[in-house]
Design a protein around this motif. Structure first.
Motif, PDB file in Angstrom:
ATOM      1  N   GLY A 184       0.814  -1.213   0.000  1.00 42.28           N
ATOM      2  CA  GLY A 184       0.000   0.000   0.000  1.00 42.28           C
ATOM      3  C   GLY A 184       0.844   1.257   0.000  1.00 42.28           C
ATOM      4  O   GLY A 184       0.371   2.336   0.371  1.00 42.28           O
ATOM      5  N   LYS A 185       2.107   1.137  -0.406  1.00 44.07           N
ATOM      6  CA  LYS A 185       3.015   2.279  -0.447  1.00 44.07           C
ATOM      7  C   LYS A 185       2.700   3.184  -1.640  1.00 44.07           C
ATOM      8  O   LYS A 185       2.035   2.751  -2.592  1.00 44.07           O
ATOM      9  N   PRO A 186       3.201   4.435  -1.643  1.00 41.67           N
ATOM     10  CA  PRO A 186       3.066   5.272  -2.841  1.00 41.67           C
ATOM     11  C   PRO A 186       3.780   4.609  -4.015  1.00 41.67           C
ATOM     12  O   PRO A 186       4.780   3.909  -3.823  1.00 41.67           O
ATOM     13  N   GLY A 191       5.278   1.212  -4.509  1.00 36.95           N
ATOM     14  CA  GLY A 191       3.879   0.815  -4.459  1.00 36.95           C
ATOM     15  C   GLY A 191       3.375   0.289  -5.786  1.00 36.95           C
ATOM     16  O   GLY A 191       4.057   0.374  -6.815  1.00 36.95           O
ATOM     17  N   LEU A 192       2.164  -0.248  -5.758  1.00 38.37           N
ATOM     18  CA  LEU A 192       1.564  -0.871  -6.937  1.00 38.37           C
ATOM     19  C   LEU A 192       0.576   0.070  -7.598  1.00 38.37           C
ATOM     20  O   LEU A 192      -0.284   0.649  -6.933  1.00 38.37           O
ATOM     21  N   GLU A 193       0.683   0.209  -8.913  1.00 38.52           N
ATOM     22  CA  GLU A 193      -0.336   0.959  -9.657  1.00 38.52           C
ATOM     23  C   GLU A 193      -1.703   0.307  -9.435  1.00 38.52           C
ATOM     24  O   GLU A 193      -1.859  -0.900  -9.615  1.00 38.52           O
ATOM     25  N   GLY A 194      -2.678   1.098  -9.005  1.00 35.82           N
ATOM     26  CA  GLY A 194      -4.019   0.561  -8.819  1.00 35.82           C
ATOM     27  C   GLY A 194      -4.317   0.046  -7.428  1.00 35.82           C
ATOM     28  O   GLY A 194      -5.456  -0.354  -7.143  1.00 35.82           O
ATOM     29  N   ARG A 195      -3.317   0.012  -6.538  1.00 36.12           N
ATOM     30  CA  ARG A 195      -3.567  -0.487  -5.183  1.00 36.12           C
ATOM     31  C   ARG A 195      -4.601   0.376  -4.463  1.00 36.12           C
ATOM     32  O   ARG A 195      -5.383  -0.115  -3.646  1.00 36.12           O
ATOM     33  N   ASP A 196      -4.643   1.679  -4.795  1.00 34.00           N
ATOM     34  CA  ASP A 196      -5.577   2.584  -4.131  1.00 34.00           C
ATOM     35  C   ASP A 196      -7.031   2.197  -4.375  1.00 34.00           C
ATOM     36  O   ASP A 196      -7.894   2.371  -3.517  1.00 34.00           O
ATOM     37  N   ARG A 197      -7.317   1.633  -5.550  1.00 34.49           N
ATOM     38  CA  ARG A 197      -8.700   1.303  -5.912  1.00 34.49           C
ATOM     39  C   ARG A 197      -9.022  -0.184  -5.785  1.00 34.49           C
ATOM     40  O   ARG A 197     -10.144  -0.600  -6.062  1.00 34.49           O
ATOM     41  N   GLY A 354     -10.316  -7.561  -2.526  1.00 29.56           N
ATOM     42  CA  GLY A 354      -9.483  -6.954  -3.565  1.00 29.56           C
ATOM     43  C   GLY A 354      -8.274  -6.242  -3.006  1.00 29.56           C
ATOM     44  O   GLY A 354      -7.212  -6.196  -3.636  1.00 29.56           O
ATOM     45  N   GLY A 355      -8.411  -5.702  -1.791  1.00 20.48           N
ATOM     46  CA  GLY A 355      -7.301  -4.983  -1.176  1.00 20.48           C
ATOM     47  C   GLY A 355      -6.118  -5.877  -0.876  1.00 20.48           C
ATOM     48  O   GLY A 355      -4.969  -5.564  -1.220  1.00 20.48           O
ATOM     49  N   VAL A 356      -6.364  -7.013  -0.240  1.00 22.55           N
ATOM     50  CA  VAL A 356      -5.254  -7.898   0.110  1.00 22.55           C
ATOM     51  C   VAL A 356      -4.715  -8.608  -1.125  1.00 22.55           C
ATOM     52  O   VAL A 356      -3.517  -8.925  -1.197  1.00 22.55           O
ATOM     53  N   ILE A 357      -5.568  -8.832  -2.130  1.00 20.95           N
ATOM     54  CA  ILE A 357      -5.070  -9.404  -3.384  1.00 20.95           C
ATOM     55  C   ILE A 357      -4.121  -8.411  -4.056  1.00 20.95           C
ATOM     56  O   ILE A 357      -3.041  -8.765  -4.530  1.00 20.95           O
ATOM     57  N   GLY A 358      -4.518  -7.120  -4.062  1.00 20.79           N
ATOM     58  CA  GLY A 358      -3.629  -6.082  -4.592  1.00 20.79           C
ATOM     59  C   GLY A 358      -2.334  -5.994  -3.804  1.00 20.79           C
ATOM     60  O   GLY A 358      -1.256  -5.789  -4.368  1.00 20.79           O
ATOM     61  N   SER A 359      -2.437  -6.151  -2.481  1.00 15.67           N
ATOM     62  CA  SER A 359      -1.243  -6.130  -1.636  1.00 15.67           C
ATOM     63  C   SER A 359      -0.300  -7.280  -1.990  1.00 15.67           C
ATOM     64  O   SER A 359       0.924  -7.125  -1.989  1.00 15.67           O
ATOM     65  N   TYR A 360      -0.884  -8.428  -2.274  1.00 10.57           N
ATOM     66  CA  TYR A 360      -0.070  -9.581  -2.678  1.00 10.57           C
ATOM     67  C   TYR A 360       0.686  -9.278  -3.966  1.00 10.57           C
ATOM     68  O   TYR A 360       1.881  -9.590  -4.094  1.00 10.57           O
ATOM     69  N   PHE A 361       0.012  -8.626  -4.917  1.00 15.25           N
ATOM     70  CA  PHE A 361       0.673  -8.259  -6.167  1.00 15.25           C
ATOM     71  C   PHE A 361       1.831  -7.288  -5.913  1.00 15.25           C
ATOM     72  O   PHE A 361       2.901  -7.399  -6.523  1.00 15.25           O
ATOM     73  N   GLU A 362       1.623  -6.320  -5.020  1.00 13.71           N
ATOM     74  CA  GLU A 362       2.685  -5.369  -4.696  1.00 13.71           C
ATOM     75  C   GLU A 362       3.865  -6.081  -4.050  1.00 13.71           C
ATOM     76  O   GLU A 362       5.032  -5.790  -4.351  1.00 13.71           O
ATOM     77  N   TRP A 363       3.574  -6.987  -3.141  1.00 11.01           N
ATOM     78  CA  TRP A 363       4.603  -7.762  -2.443  1.00 11.01           C
ATOM     79  C   TRP A 363       5.439  -8.549  -3.449  1.00 11.01           C
ATOM     80  O   TRP A 363       6.673  -8.567  -3.379  1.00 11.01           O
ATOM     81  N   LEU A 364       4.759  -9.183  -4.407  1.00 11.19           N
ATOM     82  CA  LEU A 364       5.471  -9.925  -5.453  1.00 11.19           C
ATOM     83  C   LEU A 364       6.316  -8.992  -6.315  1.00 11.19           C
ATOM     84  O   LEU A 364       7.464  -9.310  -6.668  1.00 11.19           O
ATOM     85  N   GLN A 365       5.747  -7.851  -6.664  1.00  7.02           N
ATOM     86  CA  GLN A 365       6.455  -6.880  -7.498  1.00  7.02           C
ATOM     87  C   GLN A 365       7.759  -6.460  -6.823  1.00  7.02           C
ATOM     88  O   GLN A 365       8.815  -6.404  -7.472  1.00  7.02           O
ATOM     89  N   ASN A 366       7.695  -6.168  -5.525  1.00  7.03           N
ATOM     90  CA  ASN A 366       8.892  -5.755  -4.784  1.00  7.03           C
ATOM     91  C   ASN A 366       9.904  -6.887  -4.664  1.00  7.03           C
ATOM     92  O   ASN A 366      11.111  -6.690  -4.837  1.00  7.03           O
ATOM     93  N   ARG A 367       9.415  -8.087  -4.347  1.00  9.19           N
ATOM     94  CA  ARG A 367      10.317  -9.235  -4.167  1.00  9.19           C
ATOM     95  C   ARG A 367      11.067  -9.559  -5.449  1.00  9.19           C
ATOM     96  O   ARG A 367      12.242  -9.934  -5.413  1.00  9.19           O
ATOM     97  N   ASN A 368      10.367  -9.425  -6.580  1.00 12.30           N
ATOM     98  CA  ASN A 368      10.946  -9.832  -7.861  1.00 12.30           C
ATOM     99  C   ASN A 368      11.607  -8.684  -8.615  1.00 12.30           C
ATOM    100  O   ASN A 368      12.141  -8.888  -9.710  1.00 12.30           O
ATOM    101  N   GLY A 369      11.551  -7.486  -8.053  1.00 15.86           N
ATOM    102  CA  GLY A 369      12.159  -6.341  -8.717  1.00 15.86           C
ATOM    103  C   GLY A 369      11.473  -5.975 -10.015  1.00 15.86           C
ATOM    104  O   GLY A 369      12.125  -5.581 -10.989  1.00 15.86           O
ATOM    105  N   GLU A 370      10.129  -6.112 -10.040  1.00 14.45           N
ATOM    106  CA  GLU A 370       9.371  -5.842 -11.253  1.00 14.45           C
ATOM    107  C   GLU A 370       8.559  -4.560 -11.117  1.00 14.45           C
ATOM    108  O   GLU A 370       8.388  -4.023 -10.021  1.00 14.45           O
ATOM    109  N   LEU A 371       8.037  -4.079 -12.251  1.00 16.04           N
ATOM    110  CA  LEU A 371       7.120  -2.936 -12.270  1.00 16.04           C
ATOM    111  C   LEU A 371       5.928  -3.311 -13.145  1.00 16.04           C
ATOM    112  O   LEU A 371       6.099  -3.597 -14.329  1.00 16.04           O
TER     113      LEU A 371
END
Length: 426
Positions: A184-186, A191-197, A354-371
Motif C-alpha cells: 500500500g506504499k506510494p 507501491g503498486l499501480e491501482g492499489r488505491d482502488r 481486492g485490497g489484500v489481493i492487490g497487496s499480494y501483487f505489490e509484495w510480489l512486485q517488490n520481491r521480484n524487482g518488477e514494475l
C-alpha cells in the motif's frame, strides 16, 4: 450515524468467534486444529512516547495481533482510530486469516494499529507517531514474517513512513531487500499501480457478478454507502460508471441524501480536503442518521467500521443485497435478521478481498524487482476476484447455504488441509 463498535452489545471478537464456531461445527473441523484457530498466535502491545509539536511528550498505545501463519506470513492492515484495542485487533486478525485463505494467497492473518484520532494531530506529529510505532514493533514485523498495510485512517504516506523507518534499522546491504515490509506504499516508493482502488474495485466486481448470476446488471440499480473513505469512494465510482445511482451516504459527521442521485466525484472533491468528512456537501441534504439503513434502495454497502448492522437496526434494511465493504460490519444477530428477510449478504472476506489481493501483487512486485502497469494489475485483480467469487458461488449452490457460510467453509477447510498435511510441531 456511524457509532463505535465497542458501544454495541456484541463485540467484533464475539462476532468472529460465532462465525468460526458455526463453520467448525458444520464441517466437523478437526478438534485439535479448532483449538489452534480459535486463539491468536501472538498479541503484541507497545507503549511508546512521542514528542508533540508543542514540546510535550504523549504516550501512545499500539497493537499488533498475529492470528495464524499456517499458509504464509502474517498479513493485515494498521488502523488509527479511537476504537483500536486488543479485542478489536484479535477479531480483525482472525478475519484476515479467513480472507487470505479464501483468496488462495500464501498469507496468514494479522491486524493492529494505534488508539488515537488522527484528526487531533498534525502531519508532522503523525509522522513521528508512525515512525516511533514502527521502531517499537521492531522485528515483530518483516517482509517474510508480518506485512502491514493501510486500513482505517492510514494511507500510502503512512506505509512509506513505516517502510523507511524499518529499512533504516537494517544494514545498507539489507535495505533494498526489505522494501516489501509493507504494502500500500506510494507508487514512487515501490507501491503498486491501482492499489488505491483495489478494495473498492473488488466490492464493485462482486456486486456486479452477483447481479449477473441472476441475469441482471447494474443499470438503474440504486445504492447507499456507509463510509466514504477509500473503499466507499472507489466502489461508488465503479458502480455509477456502470449505471447505478448513489442515493445516500453516511459517515461519522453527517448523513446525506439526494433521491435524484449524488455525484460521486463532486462528493469526493468536497470531502478530500476535509479529511474525509462529507458534512456540508451542497449536492445533497442532511437527513436523520437513524433513518439511513431504512432507505428504499437495491443495495447497501457498509464500508465504515465493524458491528454497524445489529439487531437494533437490521430489521429496517430494505435493500435486497448487503455488500460488506468494511470488515465485520454485521453482527450475528443482525445477520440472522437479514437472512430471515431474504437479504443476500456478500461477506467481507469475499467482498473486500481486492485490497489484500492487490497487496499480494505489490509484495510480489517488490520481491521480484518488477514494475507492473495499471492495466496489467487490474486484469490480474479481476481474474483473481472472479475465480474466488466463482468458488464461493459454487459452494453456495452445492450446500444450499448463505454466502458467508460458504466462504468460511472454503477458507477454514484450506487451513485445515495445510495442518493435516504438515502435522503439528513437534
Amino acid at each position: 450515524m456511524i457509532t463505535e463498535a465497542k458501544q454495541n452489545k456484541q463485540s467484533m471478537y464475539d462476532t468472529v468467534l460465532n462465525q468460526f464456531n458455526k463453520t467448525a461445527d458444520l464441517i466437523d473441523l478437526n478438534p485439535n486444529i479448532r483449538r489452534i484457530l480459535a486463539l491468536t498466535n501472538n498479541e503484541i502491545i507497545v507503549h511508546f512516547p512521542v514528542k508533540m509539536d508543542n514540546g510535550e511528550v504523549e504516550i501512545f498505545t499500539g497493537y499488533r495481533v498475529q492470528h495464524n501463519n499456517a499458509l504464509g506470513p502474517y498479513k493485515g492492515g494498521l488502523r488509527y482510530h479511537p476504537t483500536v484495542d486488543v479485542d478489536a485487533a484479535k477479531a480483525l486478525a482472525m478475519w484476515m486469516t479467513w480472507k487470505t485463505s479464501l483468496a488462495g494467497l500464501p498469507y496468514g492473518g494479522a491486524k493492529g494499529g494505534i488508539q488515537l484520532d488522527p484528526r487531533n494531530y498534525s502531519l508532522s506529529e503523525l509522522e513521528r507517531i508512525t515512525r516511533r510505532f514502527t521502531y517499537a514493533l521492531g522485528e515483530n514485523i518483516g517482509p517474510e514474517h508480518d506485512i502491514p498495510a493501510p486500513d482505517v485512517n492510514t494511507n500510502a504516506q503512512t506505509m512509506a513512513w513505516i517502510a523507511d523507518t524499518y529499512m533504516s534499522t537494517k544494514s545498507t546491504s539489507e535495505r533494498s531487500q526489505n522494501q516489501h515490509v509493507v504494502t500500500g506504499k506510494p507508487v514512487g516508493s515501490g507501491g503498486l499501480e491501482g492499489r488505491d482502488r483495489a478494495t473498492g474495485f473488488g466490492v464493485y466486481l462482486t456486486i456486479k457478478m452477483l447481479y449477473e448470476s441472476r441475469g441482471e446488471n447494474l443499470e438503474g440499480k440504486t445504492f447507499i454507502v456507509q463510509g466514504f473513505g477509500n473503499v466507499g469512494y472507489w466502489a461508488s465510482k465503479f458502480l455509477t460508471e456502470d449505471g447505478a445511482t448513489l442515493l445516500a451516504v453516511q459517515d461519522a459527521h453527517a448523513t446525506l441524501i439526494n433521491e435524484k442521485g449524488i455525484s460521486v466525484e463532486d462528493l469526493f472533491e468536497h470531502s478530500s480536503p476535509r479529511k474525509g468528512s462529507i458534512k456540508g456537501f451542497t449536492g445533497a441534504v442532511e437527513m436523520e442518521p437513524e433513518e439511513f439503513f431504512g432507505l428504499e434502495c437495491d443495495l447497501l454497502i457498509p464500508a465504515a467500521l465493524g458491528n454497524q448492522i445489529t439487531a437494533e437496526n437490521a430489521y429496517k434494511i430494505k435493500a435486497a443485497v448487503v455488500a460488506e465493504g468494511a470488515n465485520g460490519p454485521t453482527d450475528a444477530e443482525g445477520e440472522q435478521i437479514l437472512l430471515q428477510q431474504g437479504v443476500t449478504i456478500i461477506p467481507d472476506i469475499l467482498c473486500n478481498s481486492g485490497g489484500v489481493i492487490g497487496s499480494y501483487f505489490e509484495w510480489l512486485q517488490n520481491r521480484n524487482g518488477e514494475l507492473w502497469e495499471l492495466d496489467e494489475v487490474m486484469q490480474k485483480l479481476e481474474k483473481k476476484i472472479k475465480q474466488v467469487f466463482k468458488n464461493v458461488s459454487n459452494e453456495v449452490a452445492e450446500r444450499k447455504t448463505d454466502w458467508r457460510t460458504a466462504a468460511y467453509i472454503i477458507a477454514i477447510s484450506r487451513i485445515e488441509t495445510s495442518y493435516t498435511q504438515r502435522g503439528i510441531f513437534p
